[in-house]
Design an enzyme around this catalytic site. Sequence first.
Site, PDB file in Angstrom:
ATOM      1  N   ASP A  70      -6.005  -2.405   4.635  1.00 51.67           N
ATOM      2  CA  ASP A  70      -6.952  -1.071   5.344  1.00 51.67           C
ATOM      3  C   ASP A  70      -8.124  -1.375   6.333  1.00 51.67           C
ATOM      4  OD1 ASP A  70      -7.060   0.388   2.613  1.00 51.67           O
ATOM      5  OD2 ASP A  70      -8.439   0.544   2.109  1.00 51.67           O
ATOM      6  N   HIS A  78      -8.234  -6.226   3.881  1.00 50.06           N
ATOM      7  CA  HIS A  78      -8.365  -6.107   4.900  1.00 50.06           C
ATOM      8  C   HIS A  78      -7.844  -6.604   5.631  1.00 50.06           C
ATOM      9  CE1 HIS A  78     -10.721  -4.156   2.623  1.00 50.06           C
ATOM     10  NE2 HIS A  78     -11.282  -2.859   2.877  1.00 50.06           N
TER      11      HIS A  78
HETATM   12 ZN   LIG Z   1     -12.339   0.587   4.165  1.00 49.54          ZN
END
Ligand SMILES: [Zn+2]
Length: 289
Positions: free
Chosen positions: A60, A215
């Site tokens: 993400d 991430h």
């Molecule tokens: Zn996010």
Amino acid sequence: MLGATGVEAAPLTACPTDASAPAETPLVRLSTEAGPAYGSMQYAHQAVGLKPRQVALTFDDGPDPATTPSILAILKKHCIKATYFLVGIYAEKRPDLVRAIAAQGHIIGTHSYTHPNLRRLSTSRAHREIRKGFEAAQAALASAPPEDRARLAPFFRFPGLNDKKSLIRWLGERNVATISCDFGADDWKHISADQVYQRALRNINSRGQGIIILHDTKPHTADMLERLIMRMRQQGYEFVQLAPDAHARRLATQVPGALLDAVPVTAGLRPSQTAEVKIPSLEPAKPIR
Ligand SMILES: [Zn+2]
């Protein structure tokens, strides 16, 4: 198992840069029709159909020029394909990285335009955030080959996983699936690479399978990723890739207020490399909150 998905077998050739790994990542085809919401962390009854010891990597918040390239390099070295949820403003800043992600065979979903808490926005602002996120990813891929443009999926992940029933429904009316996860690794926190590694492994081993949220904007994630991949492979885990089913892009473009444009019909996901599994369509999932 609800039968919304199917895992496709990948050819049994070896990864040229990691002899312990297969060359291809099997696809887990998700139906997007009417906008199901996937991921047991929030939608417990909506199984994606992973088998034991199958893990799907998701990344993400990117693209980020400081960390996305090194994560892409690790995934390439180990022949792993993942699913990315991009933030629109960063896609606008670095469209070259969006194209690099797609060119490497990763699936791209979106994660809003500026990563706000969508629960706190007015309905019209929330809709605009989601729409601009898709527009930014689509614009970044506009000059890419059709097969790379086709990797932009009708997949949406709520920023901070802060979902809202009315928005899931709105996405569903546009045949866009909501993708949550089964577990994370706390890599959004200020912890060390070793702690991210330990937490990832602990969560993977306690569930034995699932969608992990990471991430590609975090240096500590980039620092531990290769070690995690190698350890998981030692432990017998298989990486799989969340991907939309063959009808998804068409369904998402043939609705009023569509969030995605069509891509040329000749473009498809790995057209000659994997045999398709037929997936029954499913009623949209009901979110637990
Ligand atoms: Zn996010």
